[in-house]
Design an enzyme around this catalytic site. Structure first.
Site, PDB file in Angstrom:
ATOM      1  N   ALA A 158      42.412  44.085  44.970  1.00 42.63           N
ATOM      2  CA  ALA A 158      42.051  45.085  43.961  1.00 42.63           C
ATOM      3  C   ALA A 158      41.497  44.411  42.708  1.00 42.63           C
ATOM      4  CB  ALA A 158      43.263  45.943  43.612  1.00 42.63           C
ATOM      5  N   PRO A 159      40.489  45.030  42.069  1.00 37.70           N
ATOM      6  CA  PRO A 159      39.904  46.348  42.361  1.00 37.70           C
ATOM      7  C   PRO A 159      38.757  46.346  43.361  1.00 37.70           C
ATOM      8  CG  PRO A 159      39.016  45.528  40.310  1.00 37.70           C
ATOM      9  CD  PRO A 159      40.014  44.491  40.773  1.00 37.70           C
ATOM     10  N   CYS A 173      41.933  32.759  37.573  1.00 38.63           N
ATOM     11  CA  CYS A 173      41.148  32.890  36.342  1.00 38.63           C
ATOM     12  C   CYS A 173      41.920  32.261  35.191  1.00 38.63           C
ATOM     13  CB  CYS A 173      40.790  34.347  36.063  1.00 38.63           C
ATOM     14  SG  CYS A 173      42.198  35.455  35.892  1.00 38.63           S
TER      15      CYS A 173
END
Length: 460
Positions: free
Chosen positions: A111-112, A231
């Protein structure tokens, strides 16, 4: 931007002489990106019809930067699924995972859907994409993006990795793990991430990443590929987790990825390692490139891939009234539906992927392409079917130019009035298209088109 002292000290250790350049970059505005959905349109064609200024992202073949004042999510081409909005750096993992048509692919933390929809486009409707997220709320957003992108060979699951392992031992050719992380690379994009980092930092996430990866590795075939990404900048979550992955399976090896001049290499010294292969990892820093922070590591599992484990499940097909009503509708569709891949679940008709494992006991939101629903003496096609079709695959298309104000009215759920030659089209289901790209369904009756656009997708 005010950054935590402990974070700044660690970044100074990571970057050395580049630290001041990194700090300066945090005062710059974030970069905005979109990725062309090559399942629906070529990059060259999108460049030709693009309704706003774009410039290429040099390390993503189908990625573009757009200006902050542009609102691409409000344009009809977005509703046609021609592109996906995504941070430029976040496009990198799906672009660096090697794929072949027919592969069984797992996006474990999907997701997303930014990475899952790109993986699906590269499969070209073959094989299977299992897109998973443990959060059912996030998985609903994933499902919408999968359907908007026209994906038909997916299985949307909401399970913990250890549960998936019970079903998919040695099943996948490719696995993507864009792992939950402390999000240090997103501080500029989303300053709220700083507060979250102060509550739960790298040490907590490194433990979670280790748990996730340990459950995922047994699902990878010999000869397969696994891409791990975050990230964040933390060596504990990046090079540190890579070292743990290598220790989990002696058949795994780090391999190089397609490079770019702005990429930085992994740094084994940050974790006190002597393994120079860690330099094959990629670090993305905002002061070196136009994007946010990211980390990537690509693993190959030694050995020859065994294709004998591929599951080709034959479904029961459609029968009786359901079969008759669906076939009546399908006469207008110029594509072949393999009967053994059709399945009915309480009147809901699905077209199942050509490769499918056992599913009983798994929590999932969607299996295959939802074609529509059999109701009293009629078949109603679904929004997901509209998005999976091309305009040349359906006999009766209601074609609108993007300049026609009825496009916005249709996307807002209004009934449309037809004029001139439009009234001569046959009554019944019409595939509504903008500049030749499907948006959804309408049902024509004389000089009106009743709106059948998905109510939950409407333009606000």
């Amino acid at each position: 931007m005010e950054l935590p002292v402990q974070f700044c000290e660690e970044m100074r250790r990571i970057l050395g002489d580049e630290y001041e350049a990194y700090l300066a970059s945090m005062e710059d505005t974030r970069k905005y990106g979109l990725r062309v959905n090559t399942a629906k349109i070529s990059v060259e064609e999108f460049e030709r019809i693009a309704p706003f200024p774009l410039r290429r992202i040099p390390y993503i073949r189908n990625g573009f930067y757009y200006d902050a004042e542009v609102q691409p999510a409000k344009h009809p081409y977005y509703f046609a699924g021609l592109y996906y909005l995504q941070d430029p750096s976040a496009m990198t993992p799906a672009s660096r995972l090697p794929l072949e048509e027919g592969d069984a692919v797992l996006d474990l933390c999907a997701a997303p859907g930014g990475k899952a929809t790109e993986l699906a486009a590269r499969l070209h409707g073959t094989g299977i994409l299992i897109a998973n997220d443990i959060s059912s709320k996030r998985a609903k957003a994933l499902l919408k993006n999968i359907e908007l992108s026209g994906v038909e060979n997916s299985f949307i699951v909401t399970e913990y990795p250890q549960k998936l392992r019970e079903y998919f031992d040695g099943f996948f050719d490719r696995i993507l793990i864009d792992a939950p992380c402390s999000g240090e690379g997103m501080f500029r994009k989303d300053p709220a991430m700083v507060k979250a980092w102060e509550k739960s930092g790298p040490a907590d996430y490194a433990k979670l990443q280790e748990q996730i990866v340990s459950q995922a590795l047994p699902m990878l075939k010999a000869g397969g590929s696994l891409l791990y990404s975050t990230c964040t900048f933390s060596p504990l979550e990046d090079e540190g987790t890579v070292e743990k992955i290598l220790a989990m399976d002696s058949d795994l090896e780090l391999v190089s990825m397609e490079g770019y001049e702005g990429f930085a290499e992994g740094n084994p010294s940050l974790i006190g390692s002597s393994d120079e292969h860690i330099r094959r990892c990629v670090r993305i820093f905002p002061h070196r490139m136009d994007g946010e922070g990211h980390f990537l590591a690509l693993f190959h599992k030694k050995g020859e891939r065994d294709t004998s484990s591929v599951h080709r499940v034959v479904r029961n097909g459609l029968k009786g009234e359901e079969k008759r009503l669906f076939e009546d509708f399908a006469r207008q569709v110029r594509r072949i539906w393999e009967p053994e891949r059709l399945e009915s679940k309480n009147g809901m008709i699905y077209y199942m992927p050509e490769i499918l494992p056992r599913m009983r006991g798994l929590r999932f939101l969607r299996s295959g392409l939802f074609l529509g629903e059999v109701k009293k003496n009629r078949f109603e096609p679904s929004q997901s079917l509209a998005m999976a079709l091309r305009s040349d695959q359906y006999d009766n298309c209601f074609r609108l130019s993007v300049q026609d104000d009825r496009v916005a009215r249709y996307l807002k759920g209004e009934t449309l009035t037809l004029t001139g030659q439009e009234t001569e089209a046959p009554d019944g289901w019409q595939l509504v298209c903008v500049d030749g790209y499907p948006l959804g369904w309408g049902k024509k009756n004389k000089n009106t088109l009743k709106n059948k656009y998905h109510s939950g997708w409407r333009m606000m």
